[in-house]
Every structure is written in C-alpha cells, then in structure tokens.
Design an enzyme around this catalytic site. Structure first.
Site, PDB file in Angstrom:
ATOM      1  N   ASP A 265       6.059  -3.024   1.836  1.00 31.53           N
ATOM      2  CA  ASP A 265       4.306  -2.708   1.809  1.00 31.53           C
ATOM      3  C   ASP A 265       3.752  -3.614   1.631  1.00 31.53           C
ATOM      4  O   ASP A 265       3.801  -4.441   1.768  1.00 31.53           O
ATOM      5  CB  ASP A 265       3.827  -1.379   1.208  1.00 31.53           C
ATOM      6  CG  ASP A 265       4.171  -0.003   0.717  1.00 31.53           C
ATOM      7  OD1 ASP A 265       5.604   0.534   1.794  1.00 31.53           O
ATOM      8  OD2 ASP A 265       3.700   1.254  -0.058  1.00 31.53           O
ATOM      9  N   ASP A 266       2.239  -3.085   2.737  1.00 35.18           N
ATOM     10  CA  ASP A 266       1.323  -4.029   2.767  1.00 35.18           C
ATOM     11  C   ASP A 266       1.425  -5.689   3.375  1.00 35.18           C
ATOM     12  O   ASP A 266       0.754  -6.530   3.780  1.00 35.18           O
ATOM     13  CB  ASP A 266       1.536  -4.678   1.446  1.00 35.18           C
ATOM     14  CG  ASP A 266       0.751  -3.619   0.240  1.00 35.18           C
ATOM     15  OD1 ASP A 266       0.656  -2.557   1.013  1.00 35.18           O
ATOM     16  OD2 ASP A 266       0.677  -4.317  -1.074  1.00 35.18           O
TER      17      ASP A 266
ATOM     18  N   HIS B 260       0.262   2.549   6.873  1.00 33.74           N
ATOM     19  CA  HIS B 260       0.117   2.253   5.510  1.00 33.74           C
ATOM     20  C   HIS B 260      -2.034   2.078   5.494  1.00 33.74           C
ATOM     21  O   HIS B 260      -2.032   1.758   4.421  1.00 33.74           O
ATOM     22  CB  HIS B 260       0.483   0.893   4.771  1.00 33.74           C
ATOM     23  CG  HIS B 260       0.733   1.050   3.376  1.00 33.74           C
ATOM     24  ND1 HIS B 260       0.412   1.857   2.996  1.00 33.74           N
ATOM     25  CD2 HIS B 260       0.701  -0.068   2.645  1.00 33.74           C
ATOM     26  CE1 HIS B 260       0.638   1.430   1.575  1.00 33.74           C
ATOM     27  NE2 HIS B 260       0.518   0.518   1.603  1.00 33.74           N
TER      28      HIS B 260
ATOM     29  N   HIS C 287      -6.542  -0.686   3.892  1.00 31.80           N
ATOM     30  CA  HIS C 287      -5.641  -0.329   2.518  1.00 31.80           C
ATOM     31  C   HIS C 287      -6.727  -0.957   1.487  1.00 31.80           C
ATOM     32  O   HIS C 287      -6.919  -1.606   0.939  1.00 31.80           O
ATOM     33  CB  HIS C 287      -5.120  -1.497   2.658  1.00 31.80           C
ATOM     34  CG  HIS C 287      -4.041  -1.153   1.256  1.00 31.80           C
ATOM     35  ND1 HIS C 287      -4.159  -1.688   0.453  1.00 31.80           N
ATOM     36  CD2 HIS C 287      -2.569  -0.895   1.388  1.00 31.80           C
ATOM     37  CE1 HIS C 287      -3.424  -1.341  -0.567  1.00 31.80           C
ATOM     38  NE2 HIS C 287      -2.191  -0.555   0.085  1.00 31.80           N
TER      39      HIS C 287
ATOM     40  N   HIS D 218       6.967  -4.812  -1.795  1.00 36.48           N
ATOM     41  CA  HIS D 218       6.674  -5.196  -0.833  1.00 36.48           C
ATOM     42  C   HIS D 218       6.651  -6.954  -0.631  1.00 36.48           C
ATOM     43  O   HIS D 218       6.853  -7.730  -1.106  1.00 36.48           O
ATOM     44  CB  HIS D 218       4.643  -5.949  -2.181  1.00 36.48           C
ATOM     45  CG  HIS D 218       4.730  -4.340  -2.523  1.00 36.48           C
ATOM     46  ND1 HIS D 218       4.901  -4.116  -3.439  1.00 36.48           N
ATOM     47  CD2 HIS D 218       3.664  -3.550  -1.708  1.00 36.48           C
ATOM     48  CE1 HIS D 218       4.537  -2.546  -3.606  1.00 36.48           C
ATOM     49  NE2 HIS D 218       3.349  -2.372  -2.999  1.00 36.48           N
TER      50      HIS D 218
END
Length: 257
Positions: free
Chosen positions: A72-73, A123, A127, A218
């Site tokens: 993620d991210d 995602h 965010h 991540h």
C-alpha cells in the site's frame, strides 16, 4: 443491505435515546447508551475483516501453496524500485495498491510495476487522514480520479480497491457498488510502518502464514527492503509461492471497458 443495517441501528439509537429521555432516565445513562453505539460504529468502521459496512476479500485459494504480498501507499521514488528489484530477484509477483496523487507524480514507476507483471489496485487519490468521513460522492471522486490516473498510464482501469487505513463506511460501500470495484482486505497485517523490529515481523509471519494468505505491507519506508528480503526467503522455505491477487483469488484485476 449493510447500509440499511447501519441506518436501522442509527435510527434505533436515536429512538431509544428519545424514549429514555421521555421516561426521565438519568442523563448519564442516556449518554452512556449513545456512546456505546458510537463506539461500536467506530470499531466496525476500523475493522475491515468484520465485513459490516463493506464486503471485502481477506484470503484466497488455499490449494497450491500460493500467497499474495500486497503493498500500500506507493509508488514511492526510493522504496518502490527497491521492492521491485527484490521481487524480480526472487521471481515473485505481488500487488500494489497505489495512491492516485503518487501515481500521478511517478508514472514511470506505475509503468514498471505493470510491465513486470504485478497487479495494480486503487488506494484512493488523497489517502487523507480524514477520508473515513467522506460522503458517497467524495468516495466516488477519490476512486474515479485514481482509476483515471492509472488508466492513462497503463491503459487499464483497476477493479481492486484497498480502503485507506482499512476503514469502511456505509458511504464507501455505496461508492464501491456504483463504481463496480472489489474491496480487498487482508488476513495478515504487519504494521510495518510502525513496527521497528523487522525480525519480529518476519518471525510472526513465518509462524502464521498459510496458503491463501493475503499479507499487508507498505513500499513507503526504509525497513521494507530488509523485511521483504527476509520474508521472501523464509516463506519460500515453507514451500510457499508468491502470486498476484488476480491469480490467488481468480478475480479480474481490471474493469472491462
């Protein structure tokens, strides 16, 4: 149905608050009951595996000794290339849930992820720390903006969505339904952005990961390089192989045009 359940619970909480007020219950009893509802709602929103507001996929096919690493991210200009190098070295596939504004900033990394055979998911665009309070239309904007960025880069529109922070709400559920996205959770959360002890993370995963597992990582911090190198070696020794989500879940990664 999940959205309906939430609003029924909210209606009941307000109704009972009014009834207790009418019956002259002490104010602190009324406040306590309403706080219980709020706490339950907050817990349900933060626990993606409860599937209360959004139905998410948390694991895959347990036949074949396959597992899915998810990141993620990203993309991150320093750590994503390192992750891709390690994956290539170990001939492993993974799935990357990209933040739209990062993908927009580093399109060459999005291209590399896709060209090297990994799955790309959505995602959100921002965010934001307050994204959990978004309305349905705001969620739709977050999803569609990111999909558009990725589609312009790789020519495909993601179908898989990972909620930021794992937070789910009735509004997100409606947005996912309207945008025809599939929510992806996990059954192994490493907390690798906060946990400093790489060895402890690897040891816990080595003990608990089984075929069909989806692992949350991540590609946005300096510990991901030693963590991933150890993890790939340790889990490969357990005869586990690393595949993208579409292979593990037998789920399409991209929307039909």
């Amino acid at each position: 149905m999940r959205t309906l359940i939430f609003y029924i619970l909210l209606f009941d909480a307000i109704l009972f608050t009014g009834v207790f007020w009418y019956l002259e219950f002490p104010w602190y009893i009324i406040l306590l009951l309403f706080l219980v509802f709020l706490i339950f709602t907050a817990l349900a929103s933060s626990q993606i595996r409860w599937n209360l507001f959004v139905s998410s996929i948390h694991s895959g096919n347990k036949v074949g000794n396959q597992i899915a690493l998810t990141f993620d991210d990203g993309p991150h200009p320093v750590y994503t290339p390192l992750v891709l190098d390690i994956l290539k070295q170990h001939q492993a596939k993974a799935s990357f849930f990209l933040i739209g504004k990062n993908a927009e900033k580093y399109p060459y990394l999005v291209e590399r992820i896709f060209e090297e055979g990994h799955t790309i998911g959505n995602h959100s665009y921002s965010h934001s720390n307050t994204i959990g309070f978004s309305s349905k239309n705001q969620w739709i904007q977050e999803i569609q903006s990111t999909n558009l960025v990725i589609q312009k880069i790789i020519g495909k529109t993601p179908k898989l969505f990972r909620p930021p922070f794992g937070i789910t709400t009735p509004h997100l559920g409606l947005a996912l339904k309207q945008t025809k996205m599939t929510s992806i959770g996990w059954n192994h959360r490493t907390f690798d952005t906060a946990q400093k002890n790489v060895d402890a993370i690897v040891r816990k995963l080595e003990q608990n990961v089984q075929a069909g597992s989806i692992i949350l990582l991540h590609d946005s911090h300096e510990r991901i390089q030693p963590l991933l190198e150890q993890l790939l070696t340790k889990l490969a020794n357990k005869n586990l192989s690393f595949v993208s989500l579409n292979e593990l879940l037998d789920e399409k990664s991209y929307l039909e045009v």
